[in-house]
Design a protein around this motif. Structure first.
Motif, PDB file in Angstrom:
ATOM      1  N   ASP A   1       0.883  -1.075   0.243  1.00  0.00           N
ATOM      2  CA  ASP A   1      -0.136  -0.079  -0.016  1.00  0.00           C
ATOM      3  C   ASP A   1       0.829   1.296   0.142  1.00  0.00           C
ATOM      4  OD1 ASP A   1      -1.798   1.897   0.221  1.00  0.00           O
ATOM      5  OD2 ASP A   1      -2.828   1.364   2.342  1.00  0.00           O
ATOM      6  N   GLY A   2       1.224   1.761  -1.144  1.00  0.00           N
ATOM      7  CA  GLY A   2       2.373   2.541  -1.230  1.00  0.00           C
ATOM      8  C   GLY A   2       3.615   2.024  -1.145  1.00  0.00           C
ATOM      9  N   GLU A   3       4.304   2.472   0.002  1.00  0.00           N
ATOM     10  CA  GLU A   3       5.394   1.989   0.275  1.00  0.00           C
ATOM     11  C   GLU A   3       5.508   0.913   1.313  1.00  0.00           C
ATOM     12  OE1 GLU A   3       8.351   4.666   0.941  1.00  0.00           O
ATOM     13  OE2 GLU A   3       8.372   5.578  -1.139  1.00  0.00           O
ATOM     14  N   GLU A   4       4.206   0.777   2.148  1.00  0.00           N
ATOM     15  CA  GLU A   4       4.041   0.007   3.265  1.00  0.00           C
ATOM     16  C   GLU A   4       3.394  -1.445   2.654  1.00  0.00           C
ATOM     17  OE1 GLU A   4       1.336  -0.015   7.237  1.00  0.00           O
ATOM     18  OE2 GLU A   4       1.161   1.658   5.928  1.00  0.00           O
ATOM     19  N   LEU A   5       4.165  -2.586   3.488  1.00  0.00           N
ATOM     20  CA  LEU A   5       3.686  -4.013   3.107  1.00  0.00           C
ATOM     21  C   LEU A   5       2.660  -4.254   4.194  1.00  0.00           C
ATOM     22  CD1 LEU A   5       4.539  -6.311   1.319  1.00  0.00           C
ATOM     23  CD2 LEU A   5       6.148  -7.050   3.256  1.00  0.00           C
ATOM     24  N   ARG A   6       1.391  -4.562   3.627  1.00  0.00           N
ATOM     25  CA  ARG A   6       0.309  -5.108   4.608  1.00  0.00           C
ATOM     26  C   ARG A   6      -0.078  -6.335   4.401  1.00  0.00           C
ATOM     27  NH1 ARG A   6      -2.730  -0.753   6.725  1.00  0.00           N
ATOM     28  NH2 ARG A   6      -2.314   1.305   5.677  1.00  0.00           N
ATOM     29  N   TYR A   7      -0.338  -7.089   5.586  1.00  0.00           N
ATOM     30  CA  TYR A   7      -0.545  -8.136   5.528  1.00  0.00           C
ATOM     31  C   TYR A   7      -1.876  -8.611   4.779  1.00  0.00           C
ATOM     32  CZ  TYR A   7      -2.397 -12.865   7.503  1.00  0.00           C
ATOM     33  OH  TYR A   7      -2.812 -14.072   7.666  1.00  0.00           O
ATOM     34  N   ALA A   8      -2.043  -9.354   4.000  1.00  0.00           N
ATOM     35  CA  ALA A   8      -3.231  -9.946   3.227  1.00  0.00           C
ATOM     36  C   ALA A   8      -3.821 -11.341   3.300  1.00  0.00           C
ATOM     37  CB  ALA A   8      -2.859  -9.691   1.528  1.00  0.00           C
ATOM     38  N   GLY A   9      -3.606 -11.827   4.319  1.00  0.00           N
ATOM     39  CA  GLY A   9      -4.153 -13.173   4.645  1.00  0.00           C
ATOM     40  C   GLY A   9      -3.286 -14.393   4.351  1.00  0.00           C
ATOM     41  N   LYS A  10      -3.986 -15.392   4.005  1.00  0.00           N
ATOM     42  CA  LYS A  10      -3.098 -16.669   3.852  1.00  0.00           C
ATOM     43  C   LYS A  10      -3.971 -17.553   2.544  1.00  0.00           C
ATOM     44  CE  LYS A  10      -4.843 -19.305   7.608  1.00  0.00           C
ATOM     45  NZ  LYS A  10      -4.584 -20.328   8.725  1.00  0.00           N
ATOM     46  N   VAL A  11      -3.623 -18.138   1.916  1.00  0.00           N
ATOM     47  CA  VAL A  11      -4.114 -19.045   0.811  1.00  0.00           C
ATOM     48  C   VAL A  11      -3.762 -20.544   1.159  1.00  0.00           C
ATOM     49  CG1 VAL A  11      -2.536 -18.489  -1.102  1.00  0.00           C
ATOM     50  CG2 VAL A  11      -4.896 -19.216  -1.545  1.00  0.00           C
ATOM     51  N   GLY A  12      -4.585 -21.634   1.179  1.00  0.00           N
ATOM     52  CA  GLY A  12      -4.268 -22.965   1.167  1.00  0.00           C
ATOM     53  C   GLY A  12      -5.097 -23.666   0.542  1.00  0.00           C
ATOM     54  N   THR A  13      -6.060 -23.293  -0.393  1.00  0.00           N
ATOM     55  CA  THR A  13      -6.669 -24.028  -1.378  1.00  0.00           C
ATOM     56  C   THR A  13      -6.379 -23.811  -2.879  1.00  0.00           C
ATOM     57  OG1 THR A  13      -8.404 -22.526  -1.581  1.00  0.00           O
ATOM     58  CG2 THR A  13      -8.738 -24.016   0.161  1.00  0.00           C
TER      59      THR A  13
END
Length: 439
Positions: free
Chosen positions: A346-358
């Protein structure tokens, strides 16, 4: 005796006729919509009520004695109320006076969109016009609502709300129960909550506990899309077009004053014949999808072979910042891979976007791990300890192997929650590499 033609905005025209009641010698108003007979105790259907108002105001459109030919036409219409093109033939199933509740709701069969119908940005393209299911002439299309499925039972002033699990949830939605206090019937629909922008989102429903009493009153809605029982008669065995007509034409009588105006707590789900237009509209508004219902279909408890659900899915390229271990053999064996931990800039900030396991196969798991191993690191991508703790709590108890934010993958998901994290994500493939210097 007189007859009049009633034309409500956005509805088909209907004929209302004054007729003689052979039981007592008096008169009553009959309507060819068919809904009037379910609403006698309520003063008649919406067309009958409008005819009364016109008669009282002296603005009735037609006020002439009917000819024998006209009477024959009306009699034929009464014998086959649903003879009009917009109606299906009446059901030959014997009438049932009351429905036994609770009852399992009718379900949908999920159908995936053909490849190319939705592009990577989640915007429709011309492929939607080549999807045959969106151009059928024998079905109606309704938007898919993202809320809690509910059957509302309203009888003699008593209202109960039954969840999909057949649990009584009346106490959880007293505002909805109050909205049905004048209704007489059993209704199928969904409880939704509007967000501050007036759009309905599932995360708004999940956060309903944080709303004030006034906010609940302003934002809570019941979207009605079907009627199973009306005024003491079970109608679930009648065709969709008949049930929809009863729901539409008798809305005010069945649902009471809350059904009036744009801020009504009880609203009708739109039902249209143009599938492509609705599909494009739900994509544009970020809604969940479209439900396809055959015009002649009946309502069948727990049946998922008649209605069809078309889900709108979105895709994004996301950065892999780690992967978790998993469990196999009924949860008793730890395996090297469980899910990818995702992030976005988000701009220069790294934001957590969850996880994917399927969405993985054994082959893709091996390919992903082979790609990630050169970038493994002991250091999380976030320097803030609070952010790392929050991410670990979201990921769960599995061991996390961190990787430098370099590899990108394609993730398909339904929508984003209030925190921006995708809901129901699924892995679709590798997207490429980011430049480590910029990462």
């Amino acid at each position: 005796m007189w007859s009049t033609v009633i034309q409500r905005p956005g509805h088909a025209s209907h004929t209302v006729e004054e007729r003689v009641d052979t039981r007592n010698g008096g008169t009553y108003l009959w309507c060819d919509c068919g809904a009037w007979k379910f609403q006698v105790s309520k003063g008649g259907c919406a067309h009958v009520k409008l005819a009364r108002e016109q008669q009282a105001a002296g603005t009735r459109r037609v006020d002439t004695p009917m000819t024998p030919e006209q009477r024959e036409t009306i009699a034929a219409a009464e014998a086959a109320v649903t003879d009009r093109p917009s109606r299906a033939a009446p059901s030959s199933v014997p009438r049932q006076s009351r429905l036994d509740l609770p009852i399992l709701p009718m379900l949908c069969e999920k159908v995936a969109a053909p490849k190319g119908t939705v592009n990577a940005l989640g915007v429709e393209d011309d492929a939607s016009r080549r999807w045959p299911i969106l151009t059928r002439q024998d079905v109606a299309y309704e938007p898919k609502w993202d809320g809690h499925r509910m059957i509302v039972e309203a009888r003699n002033g008593n209202v109960r709300l039954w969840a999909r699990s057949q649990r009584d949830t009346t106490a959880s939605y007293v505002e909805i129960a109050e909205a049905f206090r004048f209704a007489d019937g059993v209704f199928d629909g969904e409880v939704i909550v509007l967000d501050v922008d007036g759009e309905h989102r599932f995360n708004a429903l999940q956060n309903i506990g944080s709303l004030t009493k006034q906010q609940r009153s302003d934002r809570l809605r019941f979207v009605a899309w079907d009627v199973l029982e009306a005024n003491g008669e079970v109608v679930m065995n009648r065709p969709y077009v008949d049930r929809r007509a009863i729901l539409e034409d008798a809305q005010e009588a069945m649902l009471g004053p809350w059904a009036k105006g744009t801020e009504a707590r009880v609203v009708l789900s739109p039902s249209v014949r143009d599938g492509v237009a609705l599909w494009n509209a739900v994509l544009t508004r970020g809604l969940e999808g479209v439900i396809v219902k055959p015009l002649r279909s009946t309502w069948k408890s727990n049946d998922r072979g008649i209605w069809t659900k078309l889900k709108c899915l979105r895709r994004s390229d996301m950065i892999v910042v780690g992967y978790t271990s998993g469990l196999a053999d009924h949860g008793n064996v730890v395996v090297p891979f469980g899910a990818l931990v995702l992030a976005e800039y988000d701009g220069e900030e790294l934001r957590y976007a969850g996880k994917v396991g399927t969405g993985f196969t054994q082959t893709t798991v091996e390919q992903v791990l082979d790609t990630l191993r050169p970038f493994e690191t002991a250091t999380p991508p976030w320097a803030n300890a609070g952010t790392v703790k929050k991410v670990l709590m979201s990921v769960g108890p599995r061991k996390v192997t961190w990787v430098r934010p370099t590899v990108e993958v394609v993730v398909e998901y339904q929508e984003r929650g209030a925190d921006g994290v995708p809901r129901f994500p699924s892995f679709k493939g590798m997207a490429g590499m980011r430049e480590e210097a910029s990462a």
